[in-house]
Design an enzyme around this catalytic site. Sequence first.
Site, PDB file in Angstrom:
ATOM      1  N   LYS A 157     -69.972   7.333 -58.005  1.00 15.14           N
ATOM      2  CA  LYS A 157     -68.575   6.925 -58.078  1.00 15.14           C
ATOM      3  C   LYS A 157     -68.152   6.892 -59.540  1.00 15.14           C
ATOM      4  O   LYS A 157     -68.924   6.513 -60.415  1.00 15.14           O
ATOM      5  CB  LYS A 157     -68.410   5.542 -57.442  1.00 15.14           C
ATOM      6  CG  LYS A 157     -66.971   5.050 -57.395  1.00 15.14           C
ATOM      7  CD  LYS A 157     -66.883   3.731 -56.656  1.00 15.14           C
ATOM      8  CE  LYS A 157     -65.462   3.223 -56.608  1.00 15.14           C
ATOM      9  NZ  LYS A 157     -65.327   1.968 -55.836  1.00 15.14           N
TER      10      LYS A 157
ATOM     11  N   SER B  81     -62.171   1.699 -51.938  1.00 18.45           N
ATOM     12  CA  SER B  81     -61.835   2.438 -53.145  1.00 18.45           C
ATOM     13  C   SER B  81     -62.824   3.568 -53.445  1.00 18.45           C
ATOM     14  O   SER B  81     -62.562   4.415 -54.301  1.00 18.45           O
ATOM     15  CB  SER B  81     -61.795   1.488 -54.345  1.00 18.45           C
ATOM     16  OG  SER B  81     -63.066   0.939 -54.618  1.00 18.45           O
TER      17      SER B  81
ATOM     18  N   SER C   8     -64.627  -1.620 -50.053  1.00 17.00           N
ATOM     19  CA  SER C   8     -64.628  -0.384 -50.828  1.00 17.00           C
ATOM     20  C   SER C   8     -65.738   0.569 -50.442  1.00 17.00           C
ATOM     21  O   SER C   8     -65.684   1.738 -50.739  1.00 17.00           O
ATOM     22  CB  SER C   8     -64.725  -0.692 -52.319  1.00 17.00           C
ATOM     23  OG  SER C   8     -65.959  -1.285 -52.627  1.00 17.00           O
TER      24      SER C   8
END
Length: 358
Positions: free
Chosen positions: A118, A193, A219
Amino acid sequence: MNESSEIRKPNSEDLKSLAAQIGITFQSDEEITVWSKLLVNNLAAFDVLAKLPDTYQTKLPCSTDPNYNNRKYTIPSVEENKNNAWFVRTHITLYPELANVDSDTPELPLLNKRIALKDNICLKDVPMLNGTGFMEGYICDEDATIVTRLLKAGAIIVGKANCEYMCFSGGSHTNKSGYVQNPHAPGYMSGGSSSGSAVLLGDPAAQVDMAIACDQGGSIRIPASWCGCYGMKPTHGLVPYTGIMSLESTVDHVGPCTKNVIDNCKLLQVIQGYDGFDPRSRPYPKDYTLEKTNYLEAIKLGIKGLKIGLVREGFELPNAETDVNELVRTTAKRLIEYGAAVVEEISIPEHKLGPVLL
């Protein structure tokens, strides 16, 4: 900056220029004077910090290996990034000589596993935006702890995945470069997210074996489930957050994101454990065996005899959908077929306060 230098104090023209960059206009010279006085103490503190010796020493495995510093990256083309899941592409490994080996070993449990990070995780010599525009041009000068562990375990870091703006969205529409779409439903959101991390796993064309997602709330859980993969959320204090851009230290966490549960266990086995830096965790007591837990063996225990609770309030939220509620209840009750002793609803009234408190 050397240790003897001081940060230059901004004059009135500096302040006007900085203010203009963020859309602020001073109404008078007196207002500039007030702001200058407010900045004095902060700038003095920065001077002190600048003069402190850097005691942080990164302990990188095989740091003398020339391949470790081969940190080239490319910006993917639109054609190879149709879901906008990639931020940058890389090919970073400590063991290029083992590229054709198709089986792992206890010493290299993630050998040649292609892993996407990420884009709030520090990867040395590679850019990081965290979904924003104002960080453009920033290049990381350290590896996050988990990156060091992944590489040492034989993994190949194949790139960084787009995420939501400052990781502060449960959707997949706030990244500076545009929305990240669901690989199974083009035009629809993937959740966030950690949107890009899940999309890359859900899209076979991306050729990603595992991904790392992180931050807070849903997330990891939401995009993983929407994209058809497995996300592990509850790792706070177990997996070091060192070298990862934080959202809120009391809820920051790092999670494995994989295509199956076994790979999830393998990834967790590698990245978990105290690193000596992260204040969210502490060294394990000598009589505590968590750090030595073998997750691959643990999943063989199954769920026989477990009592599983469904939090009633989770089905009563304003945005709850009837068909989704029923599917979750029906699927949960099937766990009895696999050995669970009880699957029943329980009540935790404070659960409804979660979105407000978060």
